[in-house]
Design a protein around this motif. Structure first.
Motif, PDB file in Angstrom:
ATOM      1  N   ASN A   1       0.844  -1.187   0.000  1.00 42.62           N
ATOM      2  CA  ASN A   1       0.000   0.000   0.000  1.00 42.62           C
ATOM      3  C   ASN A   1       0.886   1.245   0.000  1.00 42.62           C
TER       4      ASN A   1
ATOM      5  N   SER B   1      -6.815  14.124   4.324  1.00 42.78           N
ATOM      6  CA  SER B   1      -7.948  13.504   3.644  1.00 42.78           C
ATOM      7  C   SER B   1      -7.678  12.023   3.386  1.00 42.78           C
ATOM      8  N   ALA B   2      -6.458  11.708   2.953  1.00 44.50           N
ATOM      9  CA  ALA B   2      -6.091  10.305   2.710  1.00 44.50           C
ATOM     10  C   ALA B   2      -6.113   9.515   4.010  1.00 44.50           C
ATOM     11  N   GLU B   3      -5.686  10.139   5.084  1.00 48.75           N
ATOM     12  CA  GLU B   3      -5.683   9.471   6.384  1.00 48.75           C
ATOM     13  C   GLU B   3      -7.104   9.157   6.832  1.00 48.75           C
ATOM     14  N   GLN B   4      -8.048  10.042   6.544  1.00 51.22           N
ATOM     15  CA  GLN B   4      -9.445   9.827   6.927  1.00 51.22           C
ATOM     16  C   GLN B   4     -10.036   8.615   6.217  1.00 51.22           C
ATOM     17  N   SER B   5      -9.494   8.291   5.033  1.00 55.83           N
ATOM     18  CA  SER B   5      -9.979   7.108   4.318  1.00 55.83           C
ATOM     19  C   SER B   5      -9.200   5.866   4.726  1.00 55.83           C
ATOM     20  N   GLY B   6      -8.456   5.976   5.815  1.00 57.01           N
ATOM     21  CA  GLY B   6      -7.695   4.827   6.305  1.00 57.01           C
ATOM     22  C   GLY B   6      -6.430   4.582   5.515  1.00 57.01           C
TER      23      GLY B   6
ATOM     24  N   GLN C   1      -6.247   4.221   2.508  1.00 61.03           N
ATOM     25  CA  GLN C   1      -6.586   3.288   1.428  1.00 61.03           C
ATOM     26  C   GLN C   1      -6.049   3.816   0.109  1.00 61.03           C
ATOM     27  N   ASP C   2      -5.395   2.936  -0.626  1.00 65.19           N
ATOM     28  CA  ASP C   2      -4.811   3.318  -1.914  1.00 65.19           C
ATOM     29  C   ASP C   2      -5.929   3.430  -2.945  1.00 65.19           C
ATOM     30  N   GLN C   3      -6.244   4.648  -3.345  1.00 65.46           N
ATOM     31  CA  GLN C   3      -7.313   4.886  -4.303  1.00 65.46           C
ATOM     32  C   GLN C   3      -6.764   5.318  -5.662  1.00 65.46           C
TER      33      GLN C   3
ATOM     34  N   GLU D   1       0.337   4.293  -0.804  1.00 62.83           N
ATOM     35  CA  GLU D   1      -0.269   5.520  -0.297  1.00 62.83           C
ATOM     36  C   GLU D   1      -0.139   5.598   1.223  1.00 62.83           C
TER      37      GLU D   1
END
Length: 148
Positions: free
Chosen positions: A88, A117-122, A124-126, A90
């Motif tokens: 992962n 913002s990326a941290e708020q999504s855990g 997750q590699d988007q 990200e």
């Protein structure tokens, strides 16, 4: 006979290529630069180019679209390979930048907001799906422009 429109077919093609690159990471190294291409590699390219038949794109544009998709798949897969078993990139980037941003985050407010913002999504590699959808959106816009 293949089902779905060009977008669905190309999306499936890209996802299958991602699976191949993940399962056989040696392919990443074997399919770059000047080389002798075999029928297997050509069949992948043929599939993507033919999926764009009837869209109004020229042959050169269809080839460029296929290469753009291959490059996106390759880039995502190479980043995941470099991230190691965790896979992962990200989340790893967030961890690496964490200390630096705590010290210097006020100098980089846009980056700080993006990382938060990326941290708020855990973490997750988007990037894979985001990039794939934006490439397909761009092709759709060009195809619509040609049709209009």
């Amino acid at each position: 006979m293949r089902h779905g429109g060009w977008r669905e077919r190309l999306e499936e093609w890209a996802r299958r290529l991602l699976t191949v690159f993940r399962r056989h990471s040696w392919v990443l190294d074997a399919t770059v630069g000047p080389r002798i291409m075999g029928p297997g590699e050509l069949s992948w390219l043929e599939r993507a180019v033919s999926d764009l038949d009837g869209t109004g794109l020229s042959g050169a544009e269809r080839m460029d679209a296929a290469v753009l998709l291959v490059d996106h798949v390759r880039g995502i897969t190479q980043q995941a390979r470099a991230a190691g078993p965790a896979g992962n990139p990200e989340a790893q980037l967030g961890a690496v930048l964490g200390d630096l941003m705590r010290t210097h985050g006020d100098r980089f407010p846009a980056l700080a907001a993006a990382l938060a913002s990326a941290e708020q999504s855990g973490g997750q590699d988007q990037a894979w799906d985001f990039g794939l959808q934006r490439i397909l959106d761009g092709l759709a816009a060009l195809i619509d422009q040609r049709a209009g």
